[in-house]
Design a protein around this motif. Structure first.
Motif, mmCIF file in Angstrom:
data_model
loop_
_atom_site.group_PDB
_atom_site.id
_atom_site.type_symbol
_atom_site.label_atom_id
_atom_site.label_comp_id
_atom_site.label_asym_id
_atom_site.label_seq_id
_atom_site.Cartn_x
_atom_site.Cartn_y
_atom_site.Cartn_z
ATOM 1 N N SER A 155 0.850 -1.187 0.000
ATOM 2 C CA SER A 155 0.000 0.000 0.000
ATOM 3 C C SER A 155 0.888 1.241 0.000
ATOM 4 O O SER A 155 2.113 1.149 0.167
ATOM 5 C CB SER A 155 -0.892 0.015 1.246
ATOM 6 O OG SER A 155 -0.107 0.222 2.417
ATOM 7 N N ARG A 156 0.279 2.410 -0.165
ATOM 8 C CA ARG A 156 1.053 3.666 -0.189
ATOM 9 C C ARG A 156 1.814 3.843 1.133
ATOM 10 O O ARG A 156 3.008 4.159 1.126
ATOM 11 C CB ARG A 156 0.099 4.836 -0.413
ATOM 12 C CG ARG A 156 0.659 6.210 -0.057
ATOM 13 C CD ARG A 156 1.696 6.714 -1.026
ATOM 14 N NE ARG A 156 2.316 7.935 -0.539
ATOM 15 C CZ ARG A 156 1.793 9.150 -0.641
ATOM 16 N NH1 ARG A 156 0.618 9.317 -1.221
ATOM 17 N NH2 ARG A 156 2.451 10.214 -0.190
ATOM 18 N N ASP A 160 5.885 3.781 1.625
ATOM 19 C CA ASP A 160 6.611 4.916 2.203
ATOM 20 C C ASP A 160 7.472 4.480 3.382
ATOM 21 O O ASP A 160 8.569 5.008 3.599
ATOM 22 C CB ASP A 160 5.627 6.007 2.630
ATOM 23 C CG ASP A 160 5.088 6.791 1.448
ATOM 24 O OD1 ASP A 160 5.627 6.626 0.337
ATOM 25 O OD2 ASP A 160 4.128 7.561 1.616
ATOM 26 N N LYS A 161 7.002 3.507 4.153
ATOM 27 C CA LYS A 161 7.820 2.974 5.237
ATOM 28 C C LYS A 161 9.065 2.272 4.692
ATOM 29 O O LYS A 161 10.152 2.375 5.269
ATOM 30 C CB LYS A 161 7.007 2.008 6.103
ATOM 31 C CG LYS A 161 6.078 2.682 7.102
ATOM 32 C CD LYS A 161 5.499 1.664 8.065
ATOM 33 C CE LYS A 161 4.661 2.337 9.136
ATOM 34 N NZ LYS A 161 4.167 1.357 10.145
ATOM 35 N N VAL A 162 8.910 1.561 3.586
ATOM 36 C CA VAL A 162 10.049 0.893 2.969
ATOM 37 C C VAL A 162 11.070 1.925 2.475
ATOM 38 O O VAL A 162 12.288 1.744 2.621
ATOM 39 C CB VAL A 162 9.584 -0.017 1.817
ATOM 40 C CG1 VAL A 162 10.780 -0.526 1.008
ATOM 41 C CG2 VAL A 162 8.781 -1.187 2.359
ATOM 42 N N LEU A 181 5.996 11.078 5.424
ATOM 43 C CA LEU A 181 5.221 10.930 6.654
ATOM 44 C C LEU A 181 3.737 11.216 6.442
ATOM 45 O O LEU A 181 2.914 10.858 7.277
ATOM 46 C CB LEU A 181 5.754 11.863 7.743
ATOM 47 C CG LEU A 181 6.915 11.328 8.609
ATOM 48 C CD1 LEU A 181 8.150 11.102 7.774
ATOM 49 C CD2 LEU A 181 7.215 12.278 9.759
ATOM 50 N N ASP A 182 3.399 11.863 5.329
ATOM 51 C CA ASP A 182 2.019 12.309 5.128
ATOM 52 C C ASP A 182 1.037 11.162 4.967
ATOM 53 O O ASP A 182 -0.156 11.316 5.236
ATOM 54 C CB ASP A 182 1.937 13.233 3.908
ATOM 55 C CG ASP A 182 2.676 14.548 4.134
ATOM 56 O OD1 ASP A 182 2.981 14.865 5.306
ATOM 57 O OD2 ASP A 182 2.968 15.244 3.147
ATOM 58 N N SER A 183 1.509 9.993 4.534
ATOM 59 C CA SER A 183 0.615 8.848 4.350
ATOM 60 C C SER A 183 0.486 7.998 5.610
ATOM 61 O O SER A 183 -0.335 7.081 5.664
ATOM 62 C CB SER A 183 1.119 7.963 3.202
ATOM 63 O OG SER A 183 2.367 7.365 3.546
ATOM 64 N N MET A 211 7.200 17.890 5.582
ATOM 65 C CA MET A 211 5.979 17.352 6.168
ATOM 66 C C MET A 211 4.915 18.433 6.274
ATOM 67 O O MET A 211 5.199 19.635 6.192
ATOM 68 C CB MET A 211 6.273 16.763 7.557
ATOM 69 C CG MET A 211 6.913 17.743 8.534
ATOM 70 S SD MET A 211 7.500 16.960 10.054
ATOM 71 C CE MET A 211 5.947 16.433 10.794
ATOM 72 N N SER A 212 3.665 17.999 6.481
ATOM 73 C CA SER A 212 2.545 18.936 6.547
ATOM 74 C C SER A 212 2.078 19.188 7.979
ATOM 75 O O SER A 212 1.356 20.149 8.219
ATOM 76 C CB SER A 212 1.370 18.407 5.712
ATOM 77 O OG SER A 212 0.971 17.123 6.165
#
Length: 363
Positions: A155-156, A160-162, A181-183, A211-212
């Motif tokens: 998944s998204r 992103d963690k990978v 980090l946004d996802s 980051m947001s």
């Protein structure tokens, strides 16, 4: 570069000197930031924050040489980015975004070690040292069993963690992470920021996270870069930015302000009326009631600071019991915050209607 040690000799990892950046060329160019002077040191975690479309990603790409600057210079250590070859840059700085992992069928472990385009079948066999390092990176991010999974099956958020794991695995002194980090969920954001800050401090790497979530940035960053094409660029440690009014100006509005004592942004809505809350201020039930009232734009005051005889009062008795005192001395008892809140808002509505009828002139 002449040597990696030449860059490490200076504690400043990244320097922006009179930098102007943007996109387009000539008459069709758009400037997103101009005359910027800022720096990032080795051993620091910087959070790059700002509105969507404000220029965060473009600034990061300018720093790593993927985007030319309009004016000024970017330095990595003592070397100007424009004077470095791609090979030299790749040894010193790495940029990771959600686009870093393509939709490919290689395994997570292979991607972390070799990248998304490994040279098949000529790549070397993964060493035990690499295997152990990959396992540690994945474990730190809570995805320890992902090593053999294919990138295209993720998944998204998992992907992103990978990518974050690859960033941690990478052996470069300057790392920029764009929007990864946004996802992720809020707890994952906290865990990742703790991990990145620890990595920056212990490994003496310079880590910049785009980051947001400004609130988390203020809590975790050693340094903040605020990028906003409308309000300009600001840089500094969170406390200095607060004292200069930058935090409220860039991230707050007429209803949101930053409370430095708690390290959080506070919402102040259209308050109907203040309400006295009485009870054990250190208790979780008192905190829960105050939080619920604040969420509903109700101002909480203590008995010592209350004024006026028509103010509603909530008494937190403990053991799941709450009491609402009305101005006419009547009382209502509740065993849940939800029911208390419903009765309180209803009482406020009636009081407001009453006040409006008193203020409305006779026809």
């Amino acid at each position: 570069m002449n040597s990696d040690m030449e860059m490490m000799a200076d504690e400043t990892a990244v320097s922006l000197r009179n930098l102007s950046f943007g996109f387009g060329r000539g008459s069709k160019s758009t400037v997103l930031g101009s005359r910027i002077d800022a720096s990032l040191k080795y051993g620091e975690l910087a959070c790059v924050v700002g509105p969507v479309g404000g220029g965060k990603s473009l600034l990061a790409k300018t720093v790593v040489g993927l985007q030319p600057c309009f004016d000024g210079d970017v330095f990595l250590g003592r070397r100007r980015v424009g004077d470095c070859s791609k090979a030299e840059l790749s040894r010193h700085v790495a940029y990771f975004s959600s686009e870093s992992a393509s939709n490919c069928s290689i395994s997570v472990a292979d991607y972390i070690v070799y990248g998304h385009k490994p040279v098949w079948p000529f790549r070397r066999k993964m060493s035990e040292k690499d295997n152990n390092a990959v396992s540690r990176c994945l474990d730190w991010l809570g995805i320890g069993d992902f090593g053999n999974r294919k990138i295209r099956t993720l998944s998204r958020a998992e992907c992103d963690k990978v990518i974050l794991a690859k960033a941690i695995f990478s052996d470069v002194p300057v790392i920029l992470l764009d929007g990864l980090l946004d996802s992720l969920s809020f707890p994952d954001n906290v865990e990742v920021l703790c991990l990145l800050r620890r990595m920056a401090h212990t490994s003496k790497k310079a880590v910049a996270v785009l980051m947001s979530n400004a609130e988390l940035a203020v809590q975790f960053a050693d340094r903040i870069w605020s990028v906003d094409k409308n309000r300009g660029f600001n840089s500094g440690i969170p406390e200095d930015l607060f004292l200069r009014g930058v935090v409220d100006e860039c991230f707050g509005n007429e209803r949101i302000s930053y409370d430095i004592s708690t390290g959080r942004f506070v919402y102040s809505g259209d308050h109907i009326r203040s309400v006295i809350v009485e009870g054990d201020v250190a208790g979780k039930e008192y905190t829960a009631v105050c939080r619920a009232l604040g969420r509903c734009a109700v101002d909480v005051v203590t008995p010592e600071t209350a004024s006026g005889s028509s103010v509603l009062k909530v008494v937190v008795k403990g053991n799941g019991r709450f009491c609402l005192h009305h101005p006419d001395a009547s009382e209502e008892n509740f065993t849940s915050v939800e029911h208390l809140l419903t009765a309180l808002l209803s009482a406020m509505s009636k009081l407001r209607i009453s006040l409006l009828s008193e203020e409305t002139p006779e026809p």
